[in-house]
Design a protein around this motif. Structure first.
Motif, PDB file in Angstrom:
ATOM      1  N   THR A 181       0.844  -1.196   0.000  1.00 30.00           N
ATOM      2  CA  THR A 181       0.000   0.000   0.000  1.00 30.00           C
ATOM      3  C   THR A 181       0.879   1.246   0.000  1.00 30.00           C
ATOM      4  O   THR A 181       2.002   1.242   0.522  1.00 30.00           O
ATOM      5  N   ALA A 182       0.342   2.322  -0.574  1.00 30.51           N
ATOM      6  CA  ALA A 182       1.084   3.577  -0.653  1.00 30.51           C
ATOM      7  C   ALA A 182       1.380   4.136   0.734  1.00 30.51           C
ATOM      8  O   ALA A 182       2.458   4.687   0.975  1.00 30.51           O
ATOM      9  N   VAL A 183       0.432   3.983   1.658  1.00 34.11           N
ATOM     10  CA  VAL A 183       0.632   4.514   3.004  1.00 34.11           C
ATOM     11  C   VAL A 183       1.818   3.825   3.675  1.00 34.11           C
ATOM     12  O   VAL A 183       2.638   4.476   4.331  1.00 34.11           O
ATOM     13  N   PHE A 184       1.918   2.507   3.525  1.00 34.90           N
ATOM     14  CA  PHE A 184       3.047   1.783   4.111  1.00 34.90           C
ATOM     15  C   PHE A 184       4.358   2.311   3.549  1.00 34.90           C
ATOM     16  O   PHE A 184       5.318   2.571   4.289  1.00 34.90           O
ATOM     17  N   GLU A 185       4.419   2.476   2.237  1.00 30.59           N
ATOM     18  CA  GLU A 185       5.650   2.960   1.598  1.00 30.59           C
ATOM     19  C   GLU A 185       6.036   4.332   2.125  1.00 30.59           C
ATOM     20  O   GLU A 185       7.210   4.610   2.398  1.00 30.59           O
ATOM     21  N   GLU A 186       5.028   5.219   2.272  1.00 33.61           N
ATOM     22  CA  GLU A 186       5.300   6.574   2.738  1.00 33.61           C
ATOM     23  C   GLU A 186       5.751   6.580   4.200  1.00 33.61           C
ATOM     24  O   GLU A 186       6.699   7.286   4.565  1.00 33.61           O
ATOM     25  N   ARG A 187       5.098   5.789   5.041  1.00 32.56           N
ATOM     26  CA  ARG A 187       5.467   5.762   6.458  1.00 32.56           C
ATOM     27  C   ARG A 187       6.809   5.064   6.663  1.00 32.56           C
ATOM     28  O   ARG A 187       7.595   5.460   7.532  1.00 32.56           O
ATOM     29  N   LEU A 188       7.083   4.044   5.857  1.00 29.06           N
ATOM     30  CA  LEU A 188       8.396   3.394   5.932  1.00 29.06           C
ATOM     31  C   LEU A 188       9.488   4.364   5.502  1.00 29.06           C
ATOM     32  O   LEU A 188      10.573   4.404   6.111  1.00 29.06           O
ATOM     33  N   ALA A 189       9.216   5.158   4.466  1.00 29.07           N
ATOM     34  CA  ALA A 189      10.200   6.152   4.013  1.00 29.07           C
ATOM     35  C   ALA A 189      10.486   7.153   5.126  1.00 29.07           C
ATOM     36  O   ALA A 189      11.636   7.566   5.336  1.00 29.07           O
TER      37      ALA A 189
END
Length: 348
Positions: A195-203
């Motif tokens: 999910t995009a949210v996971f990618e953003e929060r991981l970043a």
């Protein structure tokens, strides 16, 4: 054919069947064999056709319906319940009624409920997309000039409006806060990696580690369902590491609550033996024991802003896409152990 006005004749041509066969499919007649029915249904999906059952009568008395569709991916997460409350505050005062539906992360369920909402003549749609949603899924809505506001999860290329939080900045602030409390083994727990949210929060997590001068270790990123049960599972795996983390930034508050549950199951106290930070700041975060340190998104405010944006587009008579990223802030409470540090007590 005219924009947004697909006819039964268009469906018949695309499916290679007669107009009467299409009509029988729409009526759910048992006279049509399954192969033909599937072919007609595929043509309808491809062309974005919507069978207006009850909406036709409604439109005879009003140029626009007074129905707003709200579709969320996980209503068991109180974040989405609070978001829906925020939407309702705005649409109700504007004379609209909210139709709320939960997809439980099912893309098929999402398609079904959106199609059903269109059949009932919705004036606009607010949606937190299910996993695997693609920009093309909203193409029929865009073609029909139905305003759409995507919330929480962005959907690049969909040509619809969006309201998301500063996911990257939020997790970065959370990591830096934990580092200021002398933690060096900081985990990132929970969330679906696709999910995009996971990618953003991981970043953001990686940004925070870098800003704090800490090394990134892939094993400290433990994905799981973004739920309380997922959080309990994630902390279990983290505690099984030979070199355990001493703190965690969680994908959301639901995961953080599960992490606290998992710690207690291991006779560890959140905020004393292990630092926990969530993301969302749902109502329960303040009243939890210990009170949850978290990144505040203010879900009710996000719901209000989404509804205001949608009504603006409905009233304008056109759906010009807008993108909004809302600010977030770190709310320090007890679960991160900041109070323990102030009193001179160290975490185990």
């Amino acid at each position: 054919m005219s924009k947004g006005r697909v006819t039964v004749i268009d469906i018949a041509k695309a499916a290679g069947v007669s107009k009467s066969t299409v009509s029988l499919v729409l009526q759910g007649s048992p006279l049509v064999n399954e192969g033909t029915r599937s072919k007609v249904n595929a043509a309808m999906r491809e062309l974005g056709y919507v069978y207006n059952r009850g909406a036709a009568n409604l439109r005879q008395t009003s140029a626009k319906s007074k129905i707003i569709g709200v579709v969320v991916n996980d209503l068991t997460n109180s974040f989405f319940a609070e978001l829906a409350v925020g939407v309702d505050m705005v649409v109700q005062s504007a004379g609209f009624v909210q139709f709320l539906s939960n997809t439980s992360e099912s893309i098929d369920r999402q398609r079904e409920v959106i199609a059903s909402m269109r059949e009932h003549g919705i004036s606009g749609l607010i949606v937190s997309p299910a996993r695997a949603t693609e920009a093309a899924d909203f193409k029929p809505l865009v073609a029909a000039d139905i305003p759409v506001v995507v919330v929480v999860r962005s959907l690049p290329g969909a040509k619809v409006s969006s309201i998301v939080s500063d996911n990257q900045g939020g997790t970065s602030a959370a990591v830096e806060h934990l580092a200021s409390l002398d933690h060096t083994r900081i985990a990132f727990l929970g969330g679906f990696p696709d999910t995009a949210v996971f990618e953003e929060r991981l970043a953001g997590y990686m940004d925070g580690m870098n800003a704090a001068g800490l090394s990134y270790h892939e094993e400290l990123v433990v994905s799981s369902a973004p739920s309380r049960a997922g959080g309990a599972d994630a902390i279990g795996r983290a505690m099984a590491m030979s070199n355990r983390p001493t703190a965690a930034v969680c994908f959301n508050d639901a995961v953080a609550f599960g992490v606290c549950d998992g710690l207690r199951a291991r006779h560890m106290e959140p905020g004393r033996d292990f630092a926990v930070v969530g993301f969302d700041d749902v109502i329960e975060a303040q009243t939890a024991v210990p009170a949850l340190t978290t990144i505040s998104v203010d879900p009710q405010s996000m719901g209000r802003r989404a509804a205001q944006l949608l009504l603006k587009q409905i009233n304008a008579g056109k759906a010009e896409p807008e993108s909004v990223t809302t600010a977030v802030r770190l709310v320090v409470r007890e679960s991160c152990g900041a109070a323990q540090k102030k009193t001179g007590r160290k975490m185990a």
